[in-house]
Design a protein around this motif. Structure first.
Motif, mmCIF file in Angstrom:
data_model
loop_
_atom_site.group_PDB
_atom_site.id
_atom_site.type_symbol
_atom_site.label_atom_id
_atom_site.label_comp_id
_atom_site.label_asym_id
_atom_site.label_seq_id
_atom_site.Cartn_x
_atom_site.Cartn_y
_atom_site.Cartn_z
ATOM 1 N N LEU A 276 47.208 42.435 39.269
ATOM 2 C CA LEU A 276 47.315 41.614 38.063
ATOM 3 C C LEU A 276 48.790 41.292 37.830
ATOM 4 O O LEU A 276 49.624 42.201 37.742
ATOM 5 C CB LEU A 276 46.743 42.348 36.848
ATOM 6 C CG LEU A 276 46.902 41.605 35.516
ATOM 7 C CD1 LEU A 276 46.022 40.364 35.477
ATOM 8 C CD2 LEU A 276 46.578 42.521 34.345
ATOM 9 N N ARG A 277 49.094 40.021 37.712
ATOM 10 C CA ARG A 277 50.470 39.569 37.461
ATOM 11 C C ARG A 277 50.521 39.002 36.039
ATOM 12 O O ARG A 277 49.724 38.119 35.691
ATOM 13 C CB ARG A 277 50.875 38.513 38.483
ATOM 14 C CG ARG A 277 52.334 38.069 38.388
ATOM 15 C CD ARG A 277 52.635 37.105 39.528
ATOM 16 N NE ARG A 277 53.988 36.599 39.481
ATOM 17 C CZ ARG A 277 55.045 37.235 39.952
ATOM 18 N NH1 ARG A 277 54.884 38.433 40.514
ATOM 19 N NH2 ARG A 277 56.251 36.710 39.885
ATOM 20 N N ALA A 278 51.451 39.493 35.220
ATOM 21 C CA ALA A 278 51.516 39.085 33.809
ATOM 22 C C ALA A 278 52.948 38.746 33.420
ATOM 23 O O ALA A 278 53.903 39.380 33.874
ATOM 24 C CB ALA A 278 50.975 40.199 32.911
ATOM 25 N N PHE A 279 53.085 37.745 32.569
ATOM 26 C CA PHE A 279 54.367 37.395 31.960
ATOM 27 C C PHE A 279 54.083 36.857 30.568
ATOM 28 O O PHE A 279 52.917 36.604 30.204
ATOM 29 C CB PHE A 279 55.143 36.381 32.808
ATOM 30 C CG PHE A 279 54.419 35.085 33.036
ATOM 31 C CD1 PHE A 279 54.593 34.002 32.176
ATOM 32 C CD2 PHE A 279 53.556 34.934 34.123
ATOM 33 C CE1 PHE A 279 53.930 32.816 32.389
ATOM 34 C CE2 PHE A 279 52.886 33.748 34.341
ATOM 35 C CZ PHE A 279 53.071 32.678 33.480
ATOM 36 N N ALA A 280 55.128 36.675 29.742
ATOM 37 C CA ALA A 280 54.911 36.320 28.335
ATOM 38 C C ALA A 280 56.004 35.383 27.832
ATOM 39 O O ALA A 280 57.142 35.396 28.314
ATOM 40 C CB ALA A 280 54.858 37.580 27.471
ATOM 41 N N ALA B 68 45.022 37.327 37.916
ATOM 42 C CA ALA B 68 44.480 38.313 38.847
ATOM 43 C C ALA B 68 44.470 37.717 40.248
ATOM 44 O O ALA B 68 43.985 36.604 40.454
ATOM 45 C CB ALA B 68 43.078 38.726 38.428
ATOM 46 N N GLN B 69 44.993 38.457 41.195
ATOM 47 C CA GLN B 69 45.058 38.004 42.584
ATOM 48 C C GLN B 69 44.338 39.004 43.494
ATOM 49 O O GLN B 69 44.446 40.217 43.303
ATOM 50 C CB GLN B 69 46.526 37.851 43.029
ATOM 51 C CG GLN B 69 47.303 36.844 42.197
ATOM 52 C CD GLN B 69 48.775 36.804 42.561
ATOM 53 O OE1 GLN B 69 49.276 37.702 43.221
ATOM 54 N NE2 GLN B 69 49.460 35.752 42.142
ATOM 55 N N GLY B 70 43.599 38.448 44.464
ATOM 56 C CA GLY B 70 42.877 39.305 45.406
ATOM 57 C C GLY B 70 41.613 39.875 44.833
ATOM 58 O O GLY B 70 41.081 40.855 45.380
ATOM 59 N N VAL B 71 41.117 39.322 43.714
ATOM 60 C CA VAL B 71 39.894 39.792 43.084
ATOM 61 C C VAL B 71 38.897 38.645 43.078
ATOM 62 O O VAL B 71 39.193 37.558 42.568
ATOM 63 C CB VAL B 71 40.155 40.281 41.652
ATOM 64 C CG1 VAL B 71 38.852 40.743 41.009
ATOM 65 C CG2 VAL B 71 41.182 41.397 41.658
ATOM 66 N N VAL B 72 37.738 38.861 43.639
ATOM 67 C CA VAL B 72 36.732 37.813 43.742
ATOM 68 C C VAL B 72 36.209 37.451 42.349
ATOM 69 O O VAL B 72 35.869 38.333 41.554
ATOM 70 C CB VAL B 72 35.555 38.270 44.637
ATOM 71 C CG1 VAL B 72 34.479 37.200 44.701
ATOM 72 C CG2 VAL B 72 36.051 38.621 46.032
ATOM 73 N N GLY B 73 36.218 36.166 42.059
ATOM 74 C CA GLY B 73 35.691 35.687 40.792
ATOM 75 C C GLY B 73 36.662 35.750 39.634
ATOM 76 O O GLY B 73 36.313 35.340 38.521
ATOM 77 N N ALA B 74 37.889 36.264 39.855
ATOM 78 C CA ALA B 74 38.852 36.372 38.758
ATOM 79 C C ALA B 74 39.501 35.019 38.492
ATOM 80 O O ALA B 74 39.672 34.191 39.387
ATOM 81 C CB ALA B 74 39.920 37.409 39.096
ATOM 82 N N ARG B 75 39.912 34.795 37.242
ATOM 83 C CA ARG B 75 40.625 33.576 36.878
ATOM 84 C C ARG B 75 41.756 33.925 35.899
ATOM 85 O O ARG B 75 41.722 34.974 35.239
ATOM 86 C CB ARG B 75 39.686 32.543 36.269
ATOM 87 C CG ARG B 75 38.994 32.987 35.006
ATOM 88 C CD ARG B 75 38.008 31.941 34.508
ATOM 89 N NE ARG B 75 37.333 32.369 33.275
ATOM 90 C CZ ARG B 75 37.814 32.175 32.054
ATOM 91 N NH1 ARG B 75 38.993 31.567 31.903
ATOM 92 N NH2 ARG B 75 37.149 32.577 31.001
ATOM 93 N N LEU C 250 37.999 42.513 33.825
ATOM 94 C CA LEU C 250 37.225 41.795 34.850
ATOM 95 C C LEU C 250 35.756 41.868 34.477
ATOM 96 O O LEU C 250 35.211 42.971 34.307
ATOM 97 C CB LEU C 250 37.467 42.400 36.228
ATOM 98 C CG LEU C 250 36.732 41.732 37.394
ATOM 99 C CD1 LEU C 250 37.194 40.284 37.562
ATOM 100 C CD2 LEU C 250 36.949 42.530 38.671
ATOM 101 N N ARG C 251 35.131 40.705 34.322
ATOM 102 C CA ARG C 251 33.726 40.656 33.969
ATOM 103 C C ARG C 251 32.931 40.103 35.148
ATOM 104 O O ARG C 251 33.068 38.958 35.515
ATOM 105 C CB ARG C 251 33.511 39.784 32.740
ATOM 106 C CG ARG C 251 34.127 40.378 31.485
ATOM 107 C CD ARG C 251 33.795 39.585 30.258
ATOM 108 N NE ARG C 251 34.367 40.189 29.054
ATOM 109 C CZ ARG C 251 34.181 39.714 27.830
ATOM 110 N NH1 ARG C 251 33.457 38.611 27.660
ATOM 111 N NH2 ARG C 251 34.730 40.322 26.804
ATOM 112 N N ASP C 252 32.128 40.917 35.705
ATOM 113 C CA ASP C 252 31.268 40.567 36.822
ATOM 114 C C ASP C 252 29.858 41.000 36.392
ATOM 115 O O ASP C 252 29.699 41.628 35.338
ATOM 116 C CB ASP C 252 31.715 41.327 38.080
ATOM 117 C CG ASP C 252 31.407 40.533 39.343
ATOM 118 O OD1 ASP C 252 31.003 39.373 39.196
ATOM 119 O OD2 ASP C 252 31.608 41.088 40.433
ATOM 120 N N PRO C 253 28.889 40.679 37.140
ATOM 121 C CA PRO C 253 27.588 41.270 36.793
ATOM 122 C C PRO C 253 27.735 42.778 36.668
ATOM 123 O O PRO C 253 28.188 43.457 37.589
ATOM 124 C CB PRO C 253 26.698 40.860 37.970
ATOM 125 C CG PRO C 253 27.307 39.594 38.460
ATOM 126 C CD PRO C 253 28.783 39.754 38.254
ATOM 127 N N GLY C 254 27.489 43.234 35.479
ATOM 128 C CA GLY C 254 27.681 44.647 35.204
ATOM 129 C C GLY C 254 28.651 44.821 34.052
ATOM 130 O O GLY C 254 29.099 43.855 33.428
#
Length: 365
Positions: free
Chosen positions: A248-252, A285-292, A334-338
């Motif tokens: 996870l890459r974050a800046f503000a 989010a990088q390298g995580v399937v379905g992340a935006r 991260l929200r995926d099925p589940g």
């Protein structure tokens, strides 16, 4: 024998001291001279200065503003008052000295007239016999019309002392009185409002994963004891590793409105500030399937205390410790099925250590 008698008579003759001999003026190169001061005094009196008061005026030159400092003592009958005036222009000090001397001389003449004592005879006009003639080129400012003659003080014990109050300088008493007053150039109003532009930065902890860097640009208005400013802040990107893979890459980015109290002396200021900060934290989010990518709202109360030291009349350097209490802080999951999986949440309490360089304009302090 007659020659010895004549020589003895000549030695016994005392040359009277000119009335203006009691006016002492010492100033650095570039300042108007004693003759210019005497001419300014006589313009305000509307007559020749007859030595009604004794004057000692000495000007010192300083490298920082205000550059000229005048120590002025006006006395009569062994009693006097001492006053210190400062200005960026030596000519302004001459003008102020002439005003004080003329006022004191006018009042002393009124006291002598009320007491039935003959005032000192006026000095004759300048001529070729040794008096210095003051020309128009020596004038420093537009001629000031002499004010009305003072009302004679009532006779009786204490009357002369009561009449010897010098306008703007306080009473002439047996004990010397000293004060210091900044003197603005003639015709220029005293400055009430100034401005500031500041760049600052340093480490920040709490808003992003780990320790990030804060870079800020602020501009504001200055009063003598207060400051109001608007500030923009950028927190450098930080990365948090995710399990089993990805990151996870974050800046503000934030903006703040702050009000500050300006405590301490002029050269070492202690600002105490508080205000409200609003902005957003961007998470990728990088390298995580379905992340935006998403942006979370940031709303917090800011309070700080610091120190600012003058290294130049317009430049200050300093440091501040700032605390931030979050009202609304973002969290990423991260929200995926589940069930949702938490990735990172900003802390409700964060802190910043800031180092600053500030440029000031027309600072009223």
């Amino acid at each position: 024998m007659p020659i010895i008698t004549v020589l003895a008579g000549l030695l016994a003759v005392q040359v009277p001291e000119p009335p203006a001999a009691g006016l002492v003026w010492e100033a650095p190169r570039g300042c108007p001279g004693r003759e210019e001061l005497l001419a300014a005094v006589e313009r305000r009196l509307g007559r020749a200065f007859a030595g009604e008061v004794e004057v000692e005026a000495r000007v010192s030159l300083y490298p920082e503003a205000p550059r000229y400092r005048l120590t002025l003592r006006i006395a009569t009958r062994g009693r006097g008052a001492t006053r210190t005036l400062t200005s960026q222009r030596c000519a302004a000090l001459v003008d102020a000295t002439a005003l004080l001397v003329a006022t004191a001389a006018r009042r002393e003449a009124g006291v002598a007239a009320a007491a039935g004592v003959e005032s000192p005879p006026p000095r004759p006009p300048a001529d070729a016999a040794g008096e210095v003639e003051i020309g128009e080129a020596a004038e420093l400012s537009p001629e000031t019309e002499p004010g009305p003659e003072p009302t004679p003080a009532p006779q009786g014990p204490g009357a002369p002392e009561a009449a010897m109050e010098i306008e703007m300088a306080g009473p002439l008493s047996g004990e010397p009185v000293s004060s210091e007053t900044p003197l603005q150039a003639p015709g220029r109003p005293r400055r009430r409002l100034g401005g500031a532009l500041r760049v600052q930065g340093g480490p920040e902890y709490g808003a992003l994963p780990g320790v990030s860097g804060a870079v800020m640009l602020a501009g504001g208005l200055l009063w003598r004891r207060a400051r109001l400013e608007l500030r923009g802040t950028f927190l450098s990107p930080r990365t948090k590793a995710l399990q089993p893979e990805g990151e996870l890459r974050a800046f503000a980015g934030m903006g703040a409105a702050l009000g500050c109290g300006r405590l301490g002396p002029r050269r070492v200021e202690i600002p105490l500030c508080g205000g409200l900060e609003v902005g957003g934290v961007r998470g990728i989010a990088q390298g995580v399937v379905g992340a935006r990518s998403t942006t979370g709202l940031w709303l917090a109360v800011v309070a700080s205390a610091g120190v600012a030291v003058a290294v130049h009349p317009r430049v200050r350097v300093g440091a501040a410790l700032e605390g931030v209490a979050g009202i609304l802080v973002p969290g990423f999951e991260l929200r995926d099925p589940g069930p949702p999986v938490p990735l990172f949440a900003s802390s409700r309490i964060s802190g910043r250590l800031l180092f600053a360089v500030e440029l000031r304009f027309r600072d009223p302090r």
